[in-house]
Design an enzyme around this catalytic site. Structure first.
Site, mmCIF file in Angstrom:
data_model
loop_
_atom_site.group_PDB
_atom_site.id
_atom_site.type_symbol
_atom_site.label_atom_id
_atom_site.label_comp_id
_atom_site.label_asym_id
_atom_site.label_seq_id
_atom_site.Cartn_x
_atom_site.Cartn_y
_atom_site.Cartn_z
ATOM 1 N N THR A 160 0.880 -1.034 -0.006
ATOM 2 C CA THR A 160 -0.012 -0.083 -0.140
ATOM 3 C C THR A 160 0.807 0.827 0.204
ATOM 4 O O THR A 160 1.744 1.926 -1.310
ATOM 5 C CB THR A 160 -0.945 0.123 0.892
ATOM 6 N N LYS A 186 4.108 -7.185 3.818
ATOM 7 C CA LYS A 186 4.123 -5.816 3.775
ATOM 8 C C LYS A 186 3.292 -5.015 4.857
ATOM 9 O O LYS A 186 2.942 -4.986 5.957
ATOM 10 C CB LYS A 186 2.719 -5.358 2.406
ATOM 11 N N THR A 197 1.875 -8.837 11.559
ATOM 12 C CA THR A 197 1.857 -7.405 10.702
ATOM 13 C C THR A 197 0.669 -7.466 9.719
ATOM 14 O O THR A 197 -0.378 -8.114 9.698
ATOM 15 C CB THR A 197 3.472 -7.470 10.026
ATOM 16 N N GLU A 280 6.499 4.442 7.655
ATOM 17 C CA GLU A 280 5.590 5.580 7.312
ATOM 18 C C GLU A 280 6.852 7.030 7.630
ATOM 19 O O GLU A 280 6.458 7.072 9.119
ATOM 20 C CB GLU A 280 4.437 5.945 7.352
ATOM 21 N N ASN A 404 0.168 10.334 6.308
ATOM 22 C CA ASN A 404 -1.107 10.544 6.482
ATOM 23 C C ASN A 404 -1.513 12.049 7.122
ATOM 24 O O ASN A 404 -3.636 11.532 7.551
ATOM 25 C CB ASN A 404 -0.691 10.221 8.015
#
Lengths: 409, 409
Positions: A160, A186, A197, A280, A404
């Site tokens: 993603t 992922k 995860t 991220e 985000n």
């Protein structure tokens, strides 16, 4: 952004196990977003799933189908994974869509619907675009292949906000034979797994009975995926699957079992660490090692309290050896009768804290030199027992907020 | 950045209570950074302090001195507060410095050393610049005054990364007499109080016996400062002091006690909310209201899990009605036997979630309209009991990262 290198290895063939990836245009066109994994008959499949109470529809259905397979003494035959849409928070419609996906793949492949397990990842709260998803399935089935290219394509097809595919592989010598373990994963945001995860798929050609396979998966998840955090948010879709095709050597007990256990932990830890490195906005990869605790639970509590502290994470981002923030986070961890005078905190090779305050020999220069690194180790010794735990995390950067605050736009 | 208005009120005089503020140059010159509060003889003083195991030296000393005063049946006579340096993580040196500060003010004022309580806020892990601090004390004592200007100067003199002074005041009619409550507070980052906020000082002219004063403080702190979070990090220096000079009406029981209790909660809630409005990088003020819980603790657990979620906080910053992130955070809260099908989530007047998924009538437009506001209410109903709790928090913005990646430079 991401920390260090994560090389996607050239995966060896695991006989009978094939992966097919296609572009179904689920969220946007021209992106790999639909993966089918074919599992040979006779394999054993074990799964660990999120403990989030709002678990996604595919998690519910995957659990149901896995239980049905186990009740029949069989393994699942197909996994189907889409990215771009998590099919979470979608109520009855979501369950119907997940089941319809399984049914269509089962029809194409000529197996029972319950032999197919569904997985989804992406935005929460939107229903799956079933027309595009179902239309994509034949292409994914046609692409099924057991070569390294198929593994790499599948590694890419489940991402993603990840910036890179994550794979790990080991080949173990068990006596005169070898056993292979290949894994892909992922995950980048909403990472504080509480069973596994976001998504991880590990396969081996070893022959392992169901109860042992379940136990091995649980143990390895607890020491790998359950020891990472990017942002403290446990996902609705976490799932980690372990497939043992049974075409290779048996793993039952003794040295072979120990070797396999180590190899599995190695693959899962590499994948888990790759998720953190690709967290991220991550600019740092941080190892938090806590020892001297009464229990592993206590050590984990301290490690996660520090790993979740926004003030520690922004100091890491700034390469600022602001050890007072680490000390304050340790001090607020849920530890009973905490004698802080016994605590030591080390940053890499530099002692930061002892006797309740800054270590006498500490200098800002020494602290800053460690903080400037891309990979940082923080060791916290509680001085009250002999248990420990290690947790891996990333920092909190401007890019985290950008990613985000813009994710859905 | 900060949310909405926080007007510093024109505080009425509380007879016998004086405040003196000066610039001691503790961290940088030309900034109010040292405050002395003089408390009249016969007053009662109650304190609530951080539960962080690494509590700061002044917290340790303030607790000791407060206990010594209570043992003698007296109230403390002076509070001394410096900003720019938290005197935390400073070991034995820190304790010696906090005691020396009290001793010097006691000498200047002609009272016992133990009648002085010290408070510090600022960077953790550096020793106090005692020469400048002690040299500043006479100026602070000379400035002692009971007027509104002295309250405002003290409100400014305790700030760190705050962008504005925080004060609240109510005057209550108790029968034919009136009682006044004035309070000041500071706090912007490292805000997840676990007894009290960073620093808050509330004074009243009411006459209240020590046990009741302690109880009133504890109750009010639990419903105000202990219900806010900016960044989940509990400070080493949290302290909240309540002073009752006793020059005014007695508060013992009945209607007068109820009125006083309400007035105290009002002042403390205003101060606590002002801390959140001025939270580091805050662009939104968020009220999280949880009901239908088995216990208040359970309601608080759910509220804080949502309030601490970086993904919810960045969505709030982005004005993105990403309700899936709220749902995922609720789902990972530590609630036993959680039936998510009974949960409803409302954003302002808009129903987001029911029956485990998106509410049927929900539209992105309606959600976005609420999220665009500066003040946002999220109501979560668990549908399993009759207990509830309210928590206030802010969002996670680029400025939060900037402030905390640059704080020490």
């Amino acid at each position: 952004m991401a920390v260090g290198e994560t090389r996607f290895p050239k995966m060896p063939v695991i006989e009978g196990l094939r992966l097919g990836t296609t572009m179904a245009g689920i969220k946007k066109p021209g992106r790999r977003d639909l993966v089918v994994i074919e599992i040979p008959e006779g394999a054993r499949v074990s799964g660990a799933f999120t403990r989030n109470a709002f678990c996604a529809a595919p998690v519910t259905v995957a659990r149901e189908h896995l239980a049905a397979c186990e009740a029949r003494g069989e393994g699942a035959r197909y996994l189907v994974i889409n990215t771009g849409n998590a099919n979470a928070g979608t109520g009855e419609v979501g369950l119907r869509d997940a089941r319809a996906t399984c049914a269509e793949l089962a029809r194409l492949a000529g197996v029972e619907e319950q032999s197919v397990l569904p997985f989804s990842t992406g935005v929460i709260g939107e229903t799956l675009p079933m027309d595009r998803l179902l239309a994509g399935l034949p292409g994914a089935v046609q692409a099924l292949d057991d070569g390294a290219g198929a593994w790499q394509a599948a590694g890419e097809g489940i991402l993603t906000t990840d910036t890179r595919a994550k794979g790990a592989s080991v080949t173990l010598a068990l006596g005169e034979e070898t056993v292979t373990l290949n894994g892909i994963a992922k995950g980048s945001g909403m990472i504080r797994p509480d069973m596994a995860t976001m998504l991880a798929f590990v396969a081996t050609d070893a022959a392992i009975e169901q109860p042992l396979l379940d136990q091995l998966l649980r143990e390895a998840v607890d020491r790998s995926f359950n020891c990472i955090t990017v942002d403290s948010d446990t996902s609705t879709n976490d799932a980690c699957m372990l497939i043992a095709t049974g075409h290779g050597s048996p793993v039952v007990e003794g040295e072979a079992l120990e070797r396999f256990r180590e190899g599995l932990l190695q693959v899962m830890t590499e994948l888990a660490q790759a998720v953190v490195r690709d967290g991220e906005g991550a600019t740092k990869f941080v190892t938090l090692q806590v020892d001297g605790a009464h229990s592993r639970r206590e050590a984990l509590d301290v490690a996660f309290t520090v790993a979740h502290s926004p003030l520690v994470k922004t100091a890491l981002y700034a390469s600022d050896a602001n050890w007072g923030r680490i000390l304050a986070a340790v001090g607020r961890a849920p530890v009973e009768d905490f004698d802080v005078n016994r605590v030591t905190i080390d940053l890499g090779e530099v002692r930061l804290v002892e006797n309740g305050g800054r270590a006498p020999g500490y200098t800002e220069e020494a602290g800053s030199a460690v903080m400037a690194r891309e990979e940082i180790e923080i060791r916290i010794s509680l001085g009250r027992g002999d248990q420990g735990a290690t947790v891996w995390t990333s920092d909190l950067s401007h890019d985290y907020v950008t990613i985000n605050a813009d994710y859905r736009s």
